[in-house]
Scaffold this motif. Structure first.
Motif, PDB file in Angstrom:
ATOM      1  N   VAL A 120     -14.587  70.263  91.753  1.00 17.38           N
ATOM      2  CA  VAL A 120     -14.532  70.120  93.000  1.00 17.38           C
ATOM      3  C   VAL A 120     -13.735  70.611  93.536  1.00 17.38           C
ATOM      4  N   PRO A 121     -12.163  69.723  93.230  1.00 15.22           N
ATOM      5  CA  PRO A 121     -11.175  70.290  93.616  1.00 15.22           C
ATOM      6  C   PRO A 121     -10.715  71.352  94.040  1.00 15.22           C
ATOM      7  N   THR A 122     -10.834  72.074  92.518  1.00 10.68           N
ATOM      8  CA  THR A 122     -10.244  72.979  92.085  1.00 10.68           C
ATOM      9  C   THR A 122     -10.756  74.310  92.588  1.00 10.68           C
ATOM     10  N   ALA A 123     -12.112  73.831  93.155  1.00 11.62           N
ATOM     11  CA  ALA A 123     -12.974  75.027  93.557  1.00 11.62           C
ATOM     12  C   ALA A 123     -13.184  75.146  95.299  1.00 11.62           C
ATOM     13  N   ALA A 124     -12.535  74.369  96.032  1.00 10.97           N
ATOM     14  CA  ALA A 124     -12.008  74.196  97.031  1.00 10.97           C
ATOM     15  C   ALA A 124     -10.750  74.121  97.409  1.00 10.97           C
ATOM     16  N   ALA A 125      -9.929  73.977  96.845  1.00 11.54           N
ATOM     17  CA  ALA A 125      -8.188  74.808  96.994  1.00 11.54           C
ATOM     18  C   ALA A 125      -8.557  76.162  96.747  1.00 11.54           C
ATOM     19  N   THR A 126      -9.539  76.600  95.488  1.00 10.42           N
ATOM     20  CA  THR A 126      -9.411  78.689  95.469  1.00 10.42           C
ATOM     21  C   THR A 126     -10.514  79.107  96.524  1.00 10.42           C
ATOM     22  N   ALA A 127     -11.008  77.727  96.686  1.00 11.38           N
ATOM     23  CA  ALA A 127     -11.901  78.928  98.002  1.00 11.38           C
ATOM     24  C   ALA A 127     -11.680  79.182  99.267  1.00 11.38           C
ATOM     25  N   SER A 128     -10.425  77.694  99.698  1.00  8.65           N
ATOM     26  CA  SER A 128      -9.070  78.425 101.162  1.00  8.65           C
ATOM     27  C   SER A 128      -8.689  79.097 100.727  1.00  8.65           C
ATOM     28  N   THR A 129      -7.847  79.183  99.227  1.00 11.36           N
ATOM     29  CA  THR A 129      -6.841  79.895  99.355  1.00 11.36           C
ATOM     30  C   THR A 129      -7.786  81.810  98.786  1.00 11.36           C
ATOM     31  N   TRP A 130      -8.586  81.938  98.710  1.00 11.18           N
ATOM     32  CA  TRP A 130      -9.209  83.267  99.139  1.00 11.18           C
ATOM     33  C   TRP A 130      -9.590  83.514 100.455  1.00 11.18           C
ATOM     34  N   ARG A 132      -7.377  82.762 102.370  1.00  8.31           N
ATOM     35  CA  ARG A 132      -6.629  83.243 102.961  1.00  8.31           C
ATOM     36  C   ARG A 132      -5.811  84.429 102.658  1.00  8.31           C
ATOM     37  N   VAL A 133      -6.964  85.092 101.770  1.00  2.00           N
ATOM     38  CA  VAL A 133      -6.211  86.844 101.059  1.00  2.00           C
ATOM     39  C   VAL A 133      -7.142  87.299 101.945  1.00  2.00           C
ATOM     40  N   ARG A 134      -8.299  87.027 102.490  1.00  5.39           N
ATOM     41  CA  ARG A 134      -8.891  87.624 103.182  1.00  5.39           C
ATOM     42  C   ARG A 134      -8.754  88.084 104.242  1.00  5.39           C
ATOM     43  N   VAL A 135      -7.847  87.137 104.407  1.00  2.00           N
ATOM     44  CA  VAL A 135      -7.431  87.065 106.131  1.00  2.00           C
ATOM     45  C   VAL A 135      -5.789  88.208 106.405  1.00  2.00           C
ATOM     46  N   ALA A 136      -5.307  87.745 105.400  1.00  6.37           N
ATOM     47  CA  ALA A 136      -3.991  88.962 104.743  1.00  6.37           C
ATOM     48  C   ALA A 136      -4.456  89.932 104.914  1.00  6.37           C
ATOM     49  N   LEU A 152      -0.690  83.292  94.145  1.00  9.74           N
ATOM     50  CA  LEU A 152      -1.749  82.083  94.362  1.00  9.74           C
ATOM     51  C   LEU A 152      -2.961  81.433  93.932  1.00  9.74           C
ATOM     52  N   PHE A 153      -3.721  82.977  94.506  1.00 13.94           N
ATOM     53  CA  PHE A 153      -5.262  82.769  94.441  1.00 13.94           C
ATOM     54  C   PHE A 153      -5.421  82.614  92.751  1.00 13.94           C
ATOM     55  N   VAL A 154      -5.051  83.548  92.092  1.00 12.25           N
ATOM     56  CA  VAL A 154      -5.148  83.622  90.886  1.00 12.25           C
ATOM     57  C   VAL A 154      -4.357  82.687  90.099  1.00 12.25           C
ATOM     58  N   GLY A 155      -3.468  82.075  90.304  1.00 11.94           N
ATOM     59  CA  GLY A 155      -3.159  81.150  89.992  1.00 11.94           C
ATOM     60  C   GLY A 155      -3.654  79.995  89.769  1.00 11.94           C
ATOM     61  N   LEU A 156      -3.903  79.382  90.572  1.00 13.49           N
ATOM     62  CA  LEU A 156      -5.332  78.469  90.865  1.00 13.49           C
ATOM     63  C   LEU A 156      -6.500  78.639  90.266  1.00 13.49           C
ATOM     64  N   TRP A 157      -7.056  79.903  90.379  1.00 14.16           N
ATOM     65  CA  TRP A 157      -8.253  80.434  89.730  1.00 14.16           C
ATOM     66  C   TRP A 157      -8.077  79.554  88.007  1.00 14.16           C
TER      67      TRP A 157
END
Length: 204
Positions: A120-130, A132-136, A152-157
């Protein structure tokens, strides 16, 4: 041969789940068609209305899935540890369920909570980072910012995958340890050389 017996034991243990899914699928389709053709409430999402209309299906799916997981886990370890056949492993697993249902239920629920706590927390953090990737990407951010966000996204995943793998391995080891030594709950001193001052000891 052993792998085939393990797979066979797992599949047979989930036959009740397959039957419930076939029956429940018909109920869900009928309910969804009724909600689409003659809806009583157009403000609530249709998925929520359908699931609320078939609580017995959800309950039976959950119960049969849980039972299949427990029986399959015990039967698979009987196949590996004592060389039992598919039928022998399943019979031994059913006998275990009848003899100590509370211990096996706890043995399933407690280790299962660990993967949930990781996912749950890993998926939430990865989704938030994703996001940010889309915005960037949409805003054509600089190379440094884009590289840092993607890294950061790849590392979290990847970190989430490692954590889930470790927790699932620990969960499987808990089942194997229980099958070998009955360490979940009260166990008699059956191992040669073990010291014990009572007939029932070692409560995990």
């Amino acid at each position: 041969g052993e792998a085939a017996r393990i797979l066979g034991a797992r599949l047979v243990a989930h036959v009740p789940l397959l039957l419930v899914l076939a029956w429940g699928g018909t109920r869900v389709v009928e309910t969804a068609y009724r909600e689409l053709s003659r809806p009583d409430d157009v403000t609530t999402p249709i998925a929520q209305r359908v699931l609320a209309s078939v609580p017995e299906v959800i309950a039976l799916v959950a119960i049969t899935w849980l039972a299949g997981q427990i029986v399959g886990a015990v039967a698979a370890r009987r196949v590996v540890l004592v060389g039992a056949s598919v039928g022998g492993g399943l019979r031994a697993a059913l006998a275990e369920v009848v003899r100590r249902p509370i211990q096996l239920l706890a043995l399933f629920l407690v280790p299962t909570a660990a993967p949930v706590a990781v996912v749950v927390p890993t998926a939430a953090a990865t989704a938030s980072t994703w996001q940010r990737v889309r915005v960037a990407i949409a805003e054509s951010a600089g190379a440094v910012e884009g590289l840092a966000t993607v890294s950061l996204f790849v590392g979290l995943w990847l970190g989430g995958l490692v954590l889930v793998s470790m927790v699932c391995a620990w969960r499987a080891a808990a089942w194997t340890l229980d099958a070998e030594q009955r360490t979940f709950g009260v166990t008699p001193p059956t191992q040669p050389g073990d010291w014990s001052d009572a007939e029932s000891s070692d409560n995990l």
